[in-house]
Each structure stands twice: as C-alpha cells, then as structure tokens.
Design a protein around this motif. Structure first.
Motif, mmCIF file in Angstrom:
data_model
loop_
_atom_site.group_PDB
_atom_site.id
_atom_site.type_symbol
_atom_site.label_atom_id
_atom_site.label_comp_id
_atom_site.label_asym_id
_atom_site.label_seq_id
_atom_site.Cartn_x
_atom_site.Cartn_y
_atom_site.Cartn_z
ATOM 1 N N VAL A 85 49.408 52.714 37.639
ATOM 2 C CA VAL A 85 49.275 52.656 39.107
ATOM 3 C C VAL A 85 47.820 52.444 39.510
ATOM 4 O O VAL A 85 47.503 51.573 40.335
ATOM 5 C CB VAL A 85 49.831 53.947 39.751
ATOM 6 N N ILE A 86 46.922 53.221 38.913
ATOM 7 C CA ILE A 86 45.497 53.130 39.284
ATOM 8 C C ILE A 86 44.927 51.766 38.941
ATOM 9 O O ILE A 86 44.270 51.119 39.773
ATOM 10 C CB ILE A 86 44.695 54.252 38.595
ATOM 11 N N THR A 87 45.161 51.291 37.715
ATOM 12 C CA THR A 87 44.601 50.003 37.304
ATOM 13 C C THR A 87 45.242 48.839 38.064
ATOM 14 O O THR A 87 44.569 47.857 38.386
ATOM 15 C CB THR A 87 44.767 49.782 35.791
ATOM 16 N N SER A 88 46.528 48.966 38.369
ATOM 17 C CA SER A 88 47.212 47.905 39.123
ATOM 18 C C SER A 88 46.668 47.793 40.540
ATOM 19 O O SER A 88 46.482 46.686 41.071
ATOM 20 C CB SER A 88 48.717 48.173 39.177
ATOM 21 N N MET A 89 46.391 48.938 41.162
ATOM 22 C CA MET A 89 45.896 48.921 42.539
ATOM 23 C C MET A 89 44.405 48.606 42.606
ATOM 24 O O MET A 89 43.913 48.098 43.617
ATOM 25 C CB MET A 89 46.201 50.259 43.216
ATOM 26 N N ALA A 90 43.697 48.883 41.504
ATOM 27 C CA ALA A 90 42.257 48.602 41.494
ATOM 28 C C ALA A 90 41.956 47.134 41.202
ATOM 29 O O ALA A 90 40.956 46.596 41.685
ATOM 30 C CB ALA A 90 41.560 49.484 40.455
ATOM 31 N N THR A 91 42.813 46.478 40.424
ATOM 32 C CA THR A 91 42.536 45.104 39.984
ATOM 33 C C THR A 91 42.304 44.126 41.134
ATOM 34 O O THR A 91 41.347 43.334 41.093
ATOM 35 C CB THR A 91 43.674 44.598 39.071
ATOM 36 N N PRO A 92 43.148 44.127 42.200
ATOM 37 C CA PRO A 92 42.910 43.169 43.289
ATOM 38 C C PRO A 92 41.570 43.357 44.008
ATOM 39 O O PRO A 92 41.086 42.435 44.674
ATOM 40 C CB PRO A 92 44.079 43.436 44.260
ATOM 41 N N ILE A 93 40.965 44.524 43.861
ATOM 42 C CA ILE A 93 39.649 44.753 44.479
ATOM 43 C C ILE A 93 38.603 43.868 43.826
ATOM 44 O O ILE A 93 37.693 43.351 44.486
ATOM 45 C CB ILE A 93 39.247 46.241 44.342
ATOM 46 N N PHE A 94 38.760 43.657 42.519
ATOM 47 C CA PHE A 94 37.753 42.922 41.755
ATOM 48 C C PHE A 94 38.201 41.516 41.357
ATOM 49 O O PHE A 94 37.358 40.668 41.066
ATOM 50 C CB PHE A 94 37.396 43.713 40.483
ATOM 51 N N ALA A 95 39.519 41.268 41.334
ATOM 52 C CA ALA A 95 40.036 39.945 40.968
ATOM 53 C C ALA A 95 40.813 39.387 42.152
ATOM 54 O O ALA A 95 41.933 39.823 42.431
ATOM 55 C CB ALA A 95 40.925 40.046 39.733
ATOM 56 N N LYS A 96 40.211 38.452 42.861
ATOM 57 C CA LYS A 96 40.770 37.983 44.125
ATOM 58 C C LYS A 96 42.050 37.161 43.979
ATOM 59 O O LYS A 96 42.735 36.905 44.972
ATOM 60 C CB LYS A 96 39.718 37.163 44.884
ATOM 61 N N LYS A 97 42.373 36.744 42.741
ATOM 62 C CA LYS A 97 43.620 35.982 42.573
ATOM 63 C C LYS A 97 44.848 36.889 42.670
ATOM 64 O O LYS A 97 45.980 36.415 42.749
ATOM 65 C CB LYS A 97 43.625 35.236 41.246
ATOM 66 N N TYR A 98 44.600 38.202 42.652
ATOM 67 C CA TYR A 98 45.684 39.163 42.822
ATOM 68 C C TYR A 98 45.574 39.814 44.195
ATOM 69 O O TYR A 98 44.511 39.819 44.815
ATOM 70 C CB TYR A 98 45.634 40.237 41.738
ATOM 71 N N ASN A 99 46.690 40.390 44.654
ATOM 72 C CA ASN A 99 46.688 41.096 45.942
ATOM 73 C C ASN A 99 47.560 42.342 45.829
ATOM 74 O O ASN A 99 48.036 42.692 44.743
ATOM 75 C CB ASN A 99 47.172 40.171 47.075
ATOM 76 N N VAL A 100 47.779 42.993 46.958
ATOM 77 C CA VAL A 100 48.519 44.260 46.943
ATOM 78 C C VAL A 100 49.963 44.060 46.489
ATOM 79 O O VAL A 100 50.560 44.953 45.875
ATOM 80 C CB VAL A 100 48.450 44.923 48.340
ATOM 81 N N VAL A 101 50.531 42.879 46.752
ATOM 82 C CA VAL A 101 51.891 42.602 46.281
ATOM 83 C C VAL A 101 51.902 42.509 44.756
ATOM 84 O O VAL A 101 52.838 42.984 44.104
ATOM 85 C CB VAL A 101 52.436 41.302 46.908
#
Length: 263
Positions: A85-101
């Motif tokens: 959960v933590i890594t999944s929600m943190a990733t879009p903060i640093f990798a713009k190709k991902y988002n909250v979905v």
C-alpha cells in the motif's frame, strides 16, 4: 474434432489432482506458479488502458507472500500489505507516468491475486487440510457447472447483462443449488470433519454467491480493458484468471469458515 475446451480440461484436471493430492511443498510451488502467471495476466490486461499497474510494489508483495506461505507464518501478510500500500501510493509522487488509479489497481491486484491465492495454501496447511481444500473446488466448479446447464435449459431472466450477457438468474440459482449439493455430498463422505449440516448448507450458499461475484468481477475487468480473455494458456478457457476467477473469491470464504467453525 474434439473441442479445445475439453482437451484443455483433460490436461489441466490431472495436473490439478497431482498438486492437490501431493500437498506439501508441491502444492505450495504449484499455487505460487499459477499466482505468478495470474499476476502477469492482470498486469498485461491494463496495458491497453490509460492506467497501468505498478510492477515493483506488486513484485515485492509476491515474494513476501511466497516467503510467508513457505515458512507457514501468516504474520508476514499484514506487513506485506502495508508495504504494498505504501509503495503503491508513494510511486505516483515520484513517477509521473503513474497516478492514483495505478495505485488502486496495484493494491487491488495484490490482494485479489496474491493474498487470495495464498488462502489455498493456508487451507491445505490446516488440520485435515488435504480434505478441506476440496471444498474450494467443489463450490467453484459445482457452481460453474450447474449454473451453465441451468442457464442453458431454464435461463430466461438476465442476471447482469452489462457485465456478462449470457448469465441468467435461473443459472445463478442453479449454481447455488449445485454448490449446496456438492458440499453436502462432501460432508456425507467426510463425517469426521465437524461441520454441522446447516453450516455446510450455509457454506455452499454463501460460497456459491461469492464465487459468482468473483466471476462477474473478473468479467468487469475484461470489459473495461476491452479484451475477451486474460490469456491463452488454456485454449478454450483463456488464461489462469479466466479459469480461477471464481476460485479466487471462494478460497477466503472456505478459509474463514474453517477458522470460525473448526478453529
């Protein structure tokens, strides 16, 4: 010419029987293998959509879960879920190709596939697990088989046409009855397992309903992604997720029934 679906089933059934009857590490390896294939299918199905599954967190979760089931320590599950959960929600903060979905799809995929599949291993590791594990397959396959033939011969009322146009209310009821019949027969053959008859009937009913929801949920994902099947590893059936979608939802029901009623 023999139907490809029949050929696939004829090949898959002995393999399933081998791993279930062997139990132990063979069963664990078998479940971990199909979990890995199912994860791959899940990740690939979203590639043609605007939202992607984040690979790294789900991979970490898979290996932590594998470690958990191999050492038979369920205490690893909660930290694994927290980390995913933590890594999944943190990733879009640093990798713009991902988002909250993307985060939501990743967390859902981890629980839906990795955690739910692991329930099969926890069931077979329980006392009388080699007998109890058959409840999962009886409920899932009994529901599928009876729903198919009930719908074919008696189906009139559409169940959920926007998700699965061929499924009917009559088929759904037939699936529930098939599950109850199968579970009751299992109880008759295994009287040493201390389930009361009303508990078996309740398990067959609840398990069948949840199994059908699992089937429809998997269909909903495919409709969103615009694909017919998750894969082609089983000709005539599709991918692992096409064949195991109802089992994935049934396994937690059986597992917690065992915990609740058998301790």
């Amino acid at each position: 010419m023999i139907n490809k679906r029949v050929i696939s089933a004829a090949i898959a059934l002995p393999i399933l029987l081998f791993f279930v009857l062997r139990g132990g590490i063979a069963f664990t390896i078998g479940v971990l293998a199909i979990t890995a294939i199912a994860l791959y299918e899940y990740i690939c199905v979203y590639k043609n959509t605007n939202h992607k599954v984040i690979f790294f967190p789900i991979l970490i979760g898979y290996f932590l879960n594998a470690y958990s089931v191999i050492i038979s320590n369920k205490n690893v599950i909660i930290p694994a879920i927290l980390l995913v959960v933590i890594t999944s929600m943190a990733t879009p903060i640093f990798a713009k190709k991902y988002n909250v979905v993307s985060s939501a799809l990743t967390i859902t995929g981890y629980i839906y596939i990795v955690v739910f599949f692991s329930m099969l291993i926890y069931i077979i590791q329980a006392p009388n697990g080699s007998t109890l594990i058959w409840l999962v397959f009886i409920i899932a396959f009994g529901t599928d088989t009876f729903a198919y033939y009930s719908g074919r011969f008696f189906g009139r009322t559409k169940l959920c046409p926007e998700v699965s146009p061929k499924k009917t209310v009559e088929g759904s009821i037939g699936g529930i009855l098939g599950s109850i019949l199968g579970v009751s027969l299992w109880g008759y053959i295994n009287p040493h397992i201390n389930f009361h008859w009303y508990q078996l009937i309740m398990m067959g009913t609840v398990g069948s309903i949840i199994s059908q929801i699992g089937d429809l949920s998997a269909s909903l994902i495919k409709r969103y992604a615009g694909v017919k099947d998750y894969g082609n590893i089983m000709p005539g059936h599709g991918g692992i997720l096409d064949r195991f979608d109802s089992i994935l939802f049934t396994a937690p029901v059986v597992y917690y029934y065992i915990v609740l009623f058998l301790g």
